[in-house]
Motif scaffolding. Sequence first.
Motif, PDB file in Angstrom:
ATOM      1  N   THR A   1       0.885  -1.169   0.045  1.00 40.61           N
ATOM      2  CA  THR A   1       0.170  -0.087   0.093  1.00 40.61           C
ATOM      3  C   THR A   1       0.927   1.100  -0.046  1.00 40.61           C
ATOM      4  N   SER A   2       2.127   1.200   0.008  1.00 41.83           N
ATOM      5  CA  SER A   2       2.861   2.416   0.036  1.00 41.83           C
ATOM      6  C   SER A   2       4.348   1.960  -0.288  1.00 41.83           C
ATOM      7  N   PRO A   3       5.475   2.951  -0.621  1.00 43.51           N
ATOM      8  CA  PRO A   3       6.756   2.349  -0.480  1.00 43.51           C
ATOM      9  C   PRO A   3       7.310   2.036   0.825  1.00 43.51           C
ATOM     10  N   ARG A   4       8.119   1.303   1.130  1.00 35.34           N
ATOM     11  CA  ARG A   4       8.738   0.673   2.307  1.00 35.34           C
ATOM     12  C   ARG A   4      10.061   1.123   2.613  1.00 35.34           C
ATOM     13  N   GLY A   5      10.209   0.971   4.082  1.00 31.10           N
ATOM     14  CA  GLY A   5      11.895   0.666   4.513  1.00 31.10           C
ATOM     15  C   GLY A   5      12.284   2.041   5.230  1.00 31.10           C
TER      16      GLY A   5
ATOM     17  N   ALA B   1      -0.117   3.719   3.874  1.00 31.11           N
ATOM     18  CA  ALA B   1      -1.157   4.894   3.544  1.00 31.11           C
ATOM     19  C   ALA B   1      -0.724   5.605   2.239  1.00 31.11           C
ATOM     20  N   GLY B   2      -0.175   5.063   1.157  1.00 28.69           N
ATOM     21  CA  GLY B   2       0.350   5.638  -0.064  1.00 28.69           C
ATOM     22  C   GLY B   2      -0.922   6.275  -0.868  1.00 28.69           C
ATOM     23  N   PHE B   3      -2.040   5.799  -0.659  1.00 28.75           N
ATOM     24  CA  PHE B   3      -3.049   6.557  -1.501  1.00 28.75           C
ATOM     25  C   PHE B   3      -2.877   6.443  -3.039  1.00 28.75           C
ATOM     26  N   TYR B   4      -2.187   5.630  -3.385  1.00 28.98           N
ATOM     27  CA  TYR B   4      -1.830   5.235  -4.948  1.00 28.98           C
ATOM     28  C   TYR B   4      -1.860   6.392  -5.871  1.00 28.98           C
TER      29      TYR B   4
ATOM     30  N   TYR C   1       1.100   5.390  -7.980  1.00 28.16           N
ATOM     31  CA  TYR C   1       0.504   5.681  -9.104  1.00 28.16           C
ATOM     32  C   TYR C   1       1.399   5.084 -10.399  1.00 28.16           C
ATOM     33  N   ASP C   2       2.435   5.713 -10.407  1.00 27.35           N
ATOM     34  CA  ASP C   2       3.427   5.275 -11.675  1.00 27.35           C
ATOM     35  C   ASP C   2       3.894   3.791 -11.356  1.00 27.35           C
ATOM     36  N   TYR C   3       4.082   3.588 -10.185  1.00 26.05           N
ATOM     37  CA  TYR C   3       4.556   2.015  -9.722  1.00 26.05           C
ATOM     38  C   TYR C   3       3.372   1.005 -10.318  1.00 26.05           C
ATOM     39  N   LEU C   4       2.171   1.185 -10.130  1.00 32.61           N
ATOM     40  CA  LEU C   4       0.982   0.581 -10.452  1.00 32.61           C
ATOM     41  C   LEU C   4       0.751   0.689 -11.732  1.00 32.61           C
ATOM     42  N   THR C   5       0.989   1.325 -12.581  1.00 34.02           N
ATOM     43  CA  THR C   5       0.513   1.769 -14.082  1.00 34.02           C
ATOM     44  C   THR C   5       1.607   1.495 -15.068  1.00 34.02           C
ATOM     45  N   GLN C   6       2.898   1.476 -14.296  1.00 36.95           N
ATOM     46  CA  GLN C   6       4.187   1.545 -15.344  1.00 36.95           C
ATOM     47  C   GLN C   6       5.191   0.338 -15.248  1.00 36.95           C
ATOM     48  N   GLU C   7       5.606   0.277 -13.756  1.00 38.94           N
ATOM     49  CA  GLU C   7       6.730  -0.629 -13.483  1.00 38.94           C
ATOM     50  C   GLU C   7       6.286  -2.115 -13.056  1.00 38.94           C
TER      51      GLU C   7
END
Lengths: 276, 276
Positions: free
Chosen positions: A83-87, A102-105, A120-126
């Motif tokens: 649901t978000s970047p992590r680390g 809580a990344g809100f996409y 958004y870029d992660y889920l639509t491109q990578e």
Amino acid sequence: MTVHVIETHKAFGGEQRKYRHHSETLDCDMVFSLFLPKQTDNKPTSLIWWLSGLTCTDDNFSQKGAFQKYASQHQLAVVMPDTSPRGTAVADDAGWDLGQGAGFYLNATQEPWAKNYRMYDYLTQELPQLVYSLIPNFSEKESIMGHSMGGHGALVIGLKHPERFRSISAFAPILNPSQVPWGQKAFTAYLGPDEKDWAEWDATSLIAKCDSAQPIHISQGTADAFYEVQLNEDAFLQAAEGKKVSYEKLEGYDHSYFTIASFIEEHLQFHKEFLG
Amino acid sequence: MTVHVIETHKAFGGEQRKYRHHSETLDCDMVFSLFLPKQTDNKPTSLIWWLSGLTCTDDNFSQKGAFQKYASQHQLAVVMPDTSPRGTAVADDAGWDLGQGAGFYLNATQEPWAKNYRMYDYLTQELPQLVYSLIPNFSEKESIMGHSMGGHGALVIGLKHPERFRSISAFAPILNPSQVPWGQKAFTAYLGPDEKDWAEWDATSLIAKCDSAQPIHISQGTADAFYEVQLNEDAFLQAAEGKKVSYEKLEGYDHSYFTIASFIEEHLQFHKEFLG
């Protein structure tokens, strides 16, 4: 793109897997889960994206969603991103409704979030390119769904990509984040205080501007403690007039995964209709 | 007996509840979960006991077991006790396979365990009276099942009470704890080093002595990492010769709840046959 399988469990004749990879987009390591249905007679497999809600990881739906039986029956792969970047190197907040989990996409534009918070870029491109490569006999047909913050994500990403997603569904989605406390807090932090920058991440604004939208199915429990303040449907349904939206109230059901498990069969049946 | 509902979620037309109460037997506060199916036409409701494995609480099966659909269909209540006494005043061990989360469903005789670790008495005397009172239209018919350490518990408690439990089932049960590392460690601690004190808590010894046993159904995944060392079935099946035992190998399935979810429909169907 390198990806490592870190868990695999047979489930309902298919495989419930968990993967780790390095995301260039998010500039951190990420995990995601993927259910692959039993391969039957080389039948093509379609793909459903599941986006989870606040505080969740990729595990919540895989463990509590009770969807694998129906995904196997309908020859559907289901991908569950985090649901978000992590680390430790990724910005965070003390609240559970901002920062990690809580990344809100969306793609953040404000500091300290802009560096990593590009879900958004992660889920639509990578991530799609990676996931497509993991599905045997991929039909190239996709739908998208989610819960709460993930219902918001599914509607926003789905509505922005009508050519890619054939249908959209959501449990208890944040339908109008610009107007409710969860969305206002997150959008102010990630996008800044100017509300005109929020519209492209708000399903109610997006559906109002669509010429036509995909078929959309939404389920909302009437005993959901977040319903009145965070999840009200009035503005969305008004903006969606004339579009193919079915909005279903579930009497006595709450915001938990017990509600999702109870109605996931119906949601996957809905998507299957458009995935063929 | 006072009991407090601390959670309730509608699920598949029924209610998934969580309760807290003070256990006199265990001398500590305990929680348990209870699924109540939808009440249909005043039909009588039968009761299934689910006992979980090492490290689990009452939550694992309620959240990951995907059983509620079938329990609702078959008019079955399902009670999920915790796996040991709990609390800072209760003895514990640094290992995950002894102490809290690892009660082995027996009555301990050795210090420091004897004071609280009386899960057998709790499950056969105190908790049933409480649970019966919570089930509308209780049929007074019961069956018992469990996973791993809880499969051992279901077999031991079931075999000791043929008048009470009409059928027994288990996923990946510890069938012969006296002869495997998990059981030897726990039995030495809880019961002392004399192996003759172990026999009454070992399903293989118990079934050998039974004149007749209830129908028993056991499922074991072939990809279960604990299978060879902890869960081997040879001695049990030999001791059970002539009894109504079906032992099913699940090709490629592991020790996880994904296996349980995949075959829970079949197990509840099995019990339903004997609960009427």
